[in-house]
Design a protein around this motif. Structure first.
Motif, PDB file in Angstrom:
ATOM      1  N   ALA A 122       0.951  -1.279   0.003  1.00 36.87           N
ATOM      2  CA  ALA A 122      -0.148   0.018  -0.205  1.00 36.87           C
ATOM      3  C   ALA A 122       0.765   1.067  -0.061  1.00 36.87           C
ATOM      4  N   LYS A 123       2.006   1.221   0.895  1.00 39.21           N
ATOM      5  CA  LYS A 123       2.622   2.487   0.803  1.00 39.21           C
ATOM      6  C   LYS A 123       3.624   2.610  -0.482  1.00 39.21           C
ATOM      7  N   SER A 124       3.890   1.642  -1.123  1.00 37.52           N
ATOM      8  CA  SER A 124       4.448   1.784  -2.444  1.00 37.52           C
ATOM      9  C   SER A 124       3.518   2.305  -3.619  1.00 37.52           C
ATOM     10  N   TRP A 125       2.275   1.610  -3.575  1.00 36.64           N
ATOM     11  CA  TRP A 125       1.298   2.279  -4.463  1.00 36.64           C
ATOM     12  C   TRP A 125       1.086   3.720  -4.291  1.00 36.64           C
ATOM     13  N   GLU A 126       0.967   4.155  -3.057  1.00 34.47           N
ATOM     14  CA  GLU A 126       0.717   5.746  -2.764  1.00 34.47           C
ATOM     15  C   GLU A 126       2.077   6.411  -3.314  1.00 34.47           C
ATOM     16  N   ARG A 127       3.163   5.960  -2.754  1.00 31.84           N
ATOM     17  CA  ARG A 127       4.277   6.576  -3.307  1.00 31.84           C
ATOM     18  C   ARG A 127       4.519   6.856  -4.728  1.00 31.84           C
ATOM     19  N   VAL A 128       4.108   5.889  -5.613  1.00 31.41           N
ATOM     20  CA  VAL A 128       4.167   6.057  -7.121  1.00 31.41           C
ATOM     21  C   VAL A 128       2.993   7.121  -7.422  1.00 31.41           C
ATOM     22  N   LEU A 129       1.766   7.182  -6.883  1.00 31.31           N
ATOM     23  CA  LEU A 129       0.735   7.991  -7.265  1.00 31.31           C
ATOM     24  C   LEU A 129       1.378   9.414  -7.041  1.00 31.31           C
ATOM     25  N   PHE A 130       1.796   9.589  -5.839  1.00 33.95           N
ATOM     26  CA  PHE A 130       2.131  10.996  -5.652  1.00 33.95           C
ATOM     27  C   PHE A 130       3.551  11.410  -5.713  1.00 33.95           C
ATOM     28  N   ALA A 131       4.371  10.598  -6.864  1.00 28.34           N
ATOM     29  CA  ALA A 131       5.948  10.767  -7.036  1.00 28.34           C
ATOM     30  C   ALA A 131       5.977  11.891  -7.877  1.00 28.34           C
ATOM     31  N   ASP A 132       5.430  12.241  -9.165  1.00 26.87           N
ATOM     32  CA  ASP A 132       5.618  13.054 -10.166  1.00 26.87           C
ATOM     33  C   ASP A 132       4.847  14.347  -9.626  1.00 26.87           C
ATOM     34  N   ASP A 133       5.653  15.511 -10.512  1.00 27.36           N
ATOM     35  CA  ASP A 133       5.018  16.679 -10.362  1.00 27.36           C
ATOM     36  C   ASP A 133       3.710  16.695 -11.225  1.00 27.36           C
ATOM     37  N   LEU A 134       2.741  16.921 -10.827  1.00 27.03           N
ATOM     38  CA  LEU A 134       1.450  17.019 -11.826  1.00 27.03           C
ATOM     39  C   LEU A 134       0.502  18.172 -11.511  1.00 27.03           C
ATOM     40  N   PRO A 135       1.006  19.230 -11.438  1.00 27.54           N
ATOM     41  CA  PRO A 135       0.210  20.586 -10.886  1.00 27.54           C
ATOM     42  C   PRO A 135      -1.329  20.731 -11.481  1.00 27.54           C
ATOM     43  N   GLY A 136      -1.426  20.211 -12.533  1.00 26.86           N
ATOM     44  CA  GLY A 136      -2.871  20.432 -13.222  1.00 26.86           C
ATOM     45  C   GLY A 136      -3.900  19.261 -12.854  1.00 26.86           C
ATOM     46  N   ARG A 139      -4.716  14.487  -7.093  1.00 27.13           N
ATOM     47  CA  ARG A 139      -4.795  13.190  -6.772  1.00 27.13           C
ATOM     48  C   ARG A 139      -5.350  12.573  -5.541  1.00 27.13           C
ATOM     49  N   VAL A 140      -6.049  11.663  -5.346  1.00 30.23           N
ATOM     50  CA  VAL A 140      -6.561  10.979  -4.389  1.00 30.23           C
ATOM     51  C   VAL A 140      -6.197   9.362  -4.170  1.00 30.23           C
ATOM     52  N   ALA A 141      -5.918   9.032  -3.010  1.00 29.93           N
ATOM     53  CA  ALA A 141      -5.673   7.834  -2.958  1.00 29.93           C
ATOM     54  C   ALA A 141      -6.820   7.021  -2.420  1.00 29.93           C
ATOM     55  N   LEU A 142      -7.431   6.273  -2.543  1.00 30.95           N
ATOM     56  CA  LEU A 142      -8.771   5.598  -2.140  1.00 30.95           C
ATOM     57  C   LEU A 142      -8.219   4.358  -1.181  1.00 30.95           C
ATOM     58  N   ARG A 143      -8.311   4.705   0.067  1.00 28.52           N
ATOM     59  CA  ARG A 143      -7.773   3.840   1.038  1.00 28.52           C
ATOM     60  C   ARG A 143      -9.081   2.883   1.097  1.00 28.52           C
ATOM     61  N   THR A 144      -9.471   1.955   0.411  1.00 25.47           N
ATOM     62  CA  THR A 144     -10.605   1.192   0.569  1.00 25.47           C
ATOM     63  C   THR A 144     -10.552  -0.094   1.342  1.00 25.47           C
ATOM     64  N   ALA A 145     -11.776  -0.082   2.431  1.00 21.08           N
ATOM     65  CA  ALA A 145     -12.104  -1.197   3.011  1.00 21.08           C
ATOM     66  C   ALA A 145     -12.665  -2.404   1.929  1.00 21.08           C
ATOM     67  N   ILE A 146     -12.702  -3.490   2.653  1.00 20.52           N
ATOM     68  CA  ILE A 146     -13.369  -4.726   2.005  1.00 20.52           C
ATOM     69  C   ILE A 146     -14.881  -4.203   1.357  1.00 20.52           C
ATOM     70  N   VAL A 147     -14.863  -4.365  -0.108  1.00 18.06           N
ATOM     71  CA  VAL A 147     -16.015  -4.093  -0.733  1.00 18.06           C
ATOM     72  C   VAL A 147     -16.959  -5.197  -0.910  1.00 18.06           C
ATOM     73  N   LEU A 148     -18.179  -4.773  -0.377  1.00 14.32           N
ATOM     74  CA  LEU A 148     -19.465  -5.836  -0.662  1.00 14.32           C
ATOM     75  C   LEU A 148     -20.415  -5.728  -1.734  1.00 14.32           C
ATOM     76  N   GLY A 149     -20.097  -6.564  -3.036  1.00 17.62           N
ATOM     77  CA  GLY A 149     -20.960  -6.586  -3.963  1.00 17.62           C
ATOM     78  C   GLY A 149     -21.256  -7.798  -4.279  1.00 17.62           C
ATOM     79  N   HIS A 150     -21.593  -8.020  -5.595  1.00 16.41           N
ATOM     80  CA  HIS A 150     -21.747  -9.138  -6.302  1.00 16.41           C
ATOM     81  C   HIS A 150     -20.681  -9.953  -6.849  1.00 16.41           C
ATOM     82  N   GLY A 151     -19.362  -9.718  -6.310  1.00 19.33           N
ATOM     83  CA  GLY A 151     -18.251 -10.385  -6.437  1.00 19.33           C
ATOM     84  C   GLY A 151     -17.273 -10.176  -5.343  1.00 19.33           C
ATOM     85  N   GLY A 152     -15.974 -10.512  -5.344  1.00 15.04           N
ATOM     86  CA  GLY A 152     -15.133 -10.042  -4.287  1.00 15.04           C
ATOM     87  C   GLY A 152     -15.192 -11.347  -3.091  1.00 15.04           C
ATOM     88  N   VAL A 153     -15.043 -10.764  -2.034  1.00 16.89           N
ATOM     89  CA  VAL A 153     -14.985 -11.750  -0.923  1.00 16.89           C
ATOM     90  C   VAL A 153     -16.260 -12.505  -0.482  1.00 16.89           C
TER      91      VAL A 153
END
Length: 303
Positions: A122-136, A139-153
């Motif tokens: 997770a740390k690496s994922w967010e580090r890459v997301l915010f690494a570059d200078d993108l002034p325009g 950026r939002v990192a979705l710290r998502t819990a377990i998703v309940l839907g018609h798939g997944g767990v």
């Protein structure tokens, strides 16, 4: 999540361009195609990454890391080169970034990051997301819990429940090898008798939260996507049995979970780590949940 987002956006008349290893409009090695798709886009949503529903041996660990880092970096490069960069880029992260928590909930402002392989991912994922200078681009990192839907767990938990194995999932002692300690994949005994917290969010609220994030320019950085009403594992399984009309499910001890995990090719950390996460920033910005309580969410997801 990606499938549901496509359905909602296309039904709303939005143009959607998908990127995946297969079965999508573009593949990840199509650099020019990705650049063209991103340039002028209203929103970029990054969800790519190998499923963590596997055993954490060396090859899978490497693929879990690389699938997240390389795809996120590809989106970042495309946005950096765009003449009309997208105003918003929301990218998957995970609520697993927080430590095992039995004492208090984790929020964006007060949460403590954990240690080990899953947290490092997770740390690496967010580090890459915010690494570059993108002034325009916000950026939002979705710290998502377990998703309940018609798939997944959820279908897996429902299957266990249907076959009479839908009891509380109990932590306890289990031998840990030196290799697993060094790899950071060892799960040491934590909450007992099913008291580990289960933070979750319904898939429809994930979609609605992304819409909310797109419309609220004050929100950037990490945002927790999780219901304000987490439960513990014992409550989760009792509610699931109630919804499915199953009257009884014996408690499952750690040894049984470990044997089942080896047979099914998954790690017990997914159900034994206590994830206690609250959506502080979403609530403060006025977001309301369609499914704040567990039972209605389970009934819809299993319908």
């Amino acid at each position: 999540m990606g499938t549901r987002l496509q359905e909602v956006y296309r039904s709303a008349g939005r143009e959607v361009v998908t990127i995946s290893r297969s079965g999508a409009d573009l593949t990840w090695d199509d650099t020019s195609g990705i650049a063209e798709a991103v340039d002028g886009a209203a929103l970029v949503v990054g969800l790519a990454g190998k499923s963590v529903g596997c055993r954490y041996h060396a090859r899978n660990r490497a693929e879990i890391f690389s699938s997240r880092e390389l795809t996120t970096a590809a989106l970042s490069r495309a946005i950096a080169s765009a003449s009309a960069p997208p105003p918003v880029w929301v990218n998957s992260s995970t609520a697993t970034i927080y430590r095992h928590a039995e004492d208090r909930p984790m929020t964006e402002s007060t949460g403590e990051l954990g240690t080990g392989f899953s947290v490092d991912v997770a740390k690496s994922w967010e580090r890459v997301l915010f690494a570059d200078d993108l002034p325009g681009t916000r950026r939002v990192a979705l710290r998502t819990a377990i998703v309940l839907g018609h798939g997944g767990v959820l279908p897996e938990l429902a299957s266990l429940t249907r076959w009479g194995m839908g009891g509380t999932q109990c932590d306890g002692w289990w031998p840990v090898t030196r290799a697993r300690k060094e790899a950071g994949t060892a799960h040491f005994p934590g909450a007992r008798r099913g008291k580990q917290k289960f933070s979750w969010i319904h898939i429809d609220d994930v979609v609605r939260a992304i819409d909310h994030l797109e419309a609220h320019p004050e929100l950037d950085g990490p945002v927790n996507l999780s219901t304000p009403n987490p439960v513990d594992n014992a409550t989760l399984m009792a509610t699931l049995r109630k919804v499915m009309g199953v009257r009884f499910g014996p408690p499952l001890p750690r040894w049984a979970l470990e044997v089942g995990g080896m047979i099914n090719g998954v790690e017990t950390e997914l159900i034994l780590k206590s994830r206690w996460v609250l959506p502080e920033r979403l609530l403060a910005s006025g977001f309301t949940f369609r499914y704040p309580e567990l039972e209605p969410a389970l009934r819809e997801a299993l319908s």
